[in-house]
Design an enzyme around this catalytic site. Sequence first.
Site, mmCIF file in Angstrom:
data_model
loop_
_atom_site.group_PDB
_atom_site.id
_atom_site.type_symbol
_atom_site.label_atom_id
_atom_site.label_comp_id
_atom_site.label_asym_id
_atom_site.label_seq_id
_atom_site.Cartn_x
_atom_site.Cartn_y
_atom_site.Cartn_z
ATOM 1 N N HIS A 60 -68.277 48.818 -26.550
ATOM 2 C CA HIS A 60 -68.836 49.446 -27.736
ATOM 3 C C HIS A 60 -68.387 48.691 -28.988
ATOM 4 O O HIS A 60 -67.212 48.387 -29.132
ATOM 5 C CB HIS A 60 -68.356 50.899 -27.845
ATOM 6 N N TYR A 123 -56.219 54.951 -30.849
ATOM 7 C CA TYR A 123 -56.731 54.004 -31.837
ATOM 8 C C TYR A 123 -56.939 54.674 -33.190
ATOM 9 O O TYR A 123 -57.355 55.824 -33.294
ATOM 10 C CB TYR A 123 -58.028 53.332 -31.360
#
Length: 454
Positions: A60, A123
Site C-alpha cells: 500500500h 506506525y
Amino acid sequence: METTIEGLLLFDLDVRGDNRGWFKENWQREKMTAAGLPDFGPVQNNISFNATTGTTRGIHAEPWDKWVSVATGRIFGAWVDLREGEGFGRVFTAEIGPDRAIFVPRGVGNAFQVLEDGTAYTYLVNDHWSPDASYSFLNLADETVAIDWPISLESAELSEKDRNHPRLADVTPVPPRKILVVGANGQFGRALRSAYEGLSHVEFATREDLDLTADLSGARRWRDYGAIINAGAYTAVDGAETDRAAAWAANATGVAALARVAASNGITLVHVSSDYVFDGSASSYSEDDAVSPVGVYGQSKAAGDIAAATAPRHYIVRTSWVIGEGNNFVSTMASLASRGVDPSVVDDQVGRLTFTSEIARGIRHLLETGAPYGTYNLTGSGAPRSWFEIARRVFELTGHDPSRVSAASTAEYFAGKTGIAPRPANSVLALDKIQATGFVPADADESLVDYLRQ
C-alpha cells in the site's frame, strides 16, 4: 542509513533490556531529527496486531509519510517505490524487530510479512485518513518486482483484497506533492507559469481563487502540497506611502496567513522579498545583514520576511530591480528611444537588473535541490550599474545613440514631486550564498541583451 529507494531511511534504535524486558524510545523528535530523520510532524499512531507467523499485508502507498517499527515480534518488510520518476518499481527489503525502524516517504508502497506469532507492528503517520485522498496498491506476488518473501505467499495469510491488487504495469505512479503558486497573474506569476509549464502537479491561484484575508485552513487539502510560492505582492513603491493598508495586507498580513498554513502542514513556503528592506547606505548586503527599511513599501516587505520565517520550511528570496512581462524600466527606455524621446535618468542609485525568468529558475533550483532553508539573495550577476548606465545600454542595444540619455541625481529627478518614497542608493545584493548551492546567476547584461531580442 540510506536505502536503495530515495527518501526511505532505515534506523537502528537503542533498545535497553534487563530481566524485566526491554524499553526503547520509539519516536524522539529531537534525537531523531538530529540523526537525519525528516521532521515530518506525525498526527496519528497506529498499531497492527498480527496473531500468526506468515501474516502478510500490503503493498500500500498512501499520501503521507510513515515511521514504522515493531513493538514486539519481528517482520520482513518490503518497500516498492511507486512514485513518478526513474525510481519507480525499485524494491528494498529488510528484517525489522524492536531494535530497528524505517521512515517510509509518501508514495513508497509498504508491505510486511510476520515472522513471529503475536507481532505488533506500529506506525506514526503525518496525516489523517480521508476518502478524498489518493491511494496506490500493488500486487504482492507481482514477479516484476520479485520480492523474495521468507514464507511463500501460497502458505501465507493474506486478505482477499491484497491478493487482487494490480500489477506494477497497471499502477499509476504517485505524483509529487503539489506546488501552489499564489498571485499567478502578476509578472512574477507569469514567469512561474512558463517555468513550470506542462507540470500537472503545479497549480496557479489568482486573488480571486485564494483570498489571503480569509481563513485558509480549509481552502485546500493542504497535506497534498509540498510547496507554496508566494508570487503576489503590492509593488507600487510610491503608492504604498499613502495606500498603507493595501501594502501591508498584501506584503505582510497575507504572507503571515500562508506561513500559518505552511507551518501546520509541513509545506515549504517560498516568499519573494526586495532590496527595499535595506536603506542602501552600505556598499552591498548579505543575507545576514539587519534590515533597515526607510519607506512603507520596504517596511511592509521586511514584515513579510519576518512572517515567512515563522514557517519552519521556508525560502525567502531577496531580489532587486525586477524586469518581467509588461511595463518595466527596460521596456519604457526602449519605447522612449524608438519614439525619439531623450530621457533624464538617475545616476546615483546602483544595483543589478533581475529578470523574472531568472527568479523563477532560482526558486526551482532551491526547491528541487533541497537547499538549506533560509534567506537567499537572487539577482543578476555582473558589475553593478546605475539606472542611467542601464538606460544608455538599452538605447545602444536598440540601435539608438546612448548619449541621448542624460544623468540626474535622485534629488534633481524628484524635485517638486510629491508622494515619492525614499529609494535605496545601493541595491547590490551579495550572491555568495545561493552560488554555494550550485546555482549560477545569469549575467545581468547578457539577460538584458536576450530580453531585448525577444
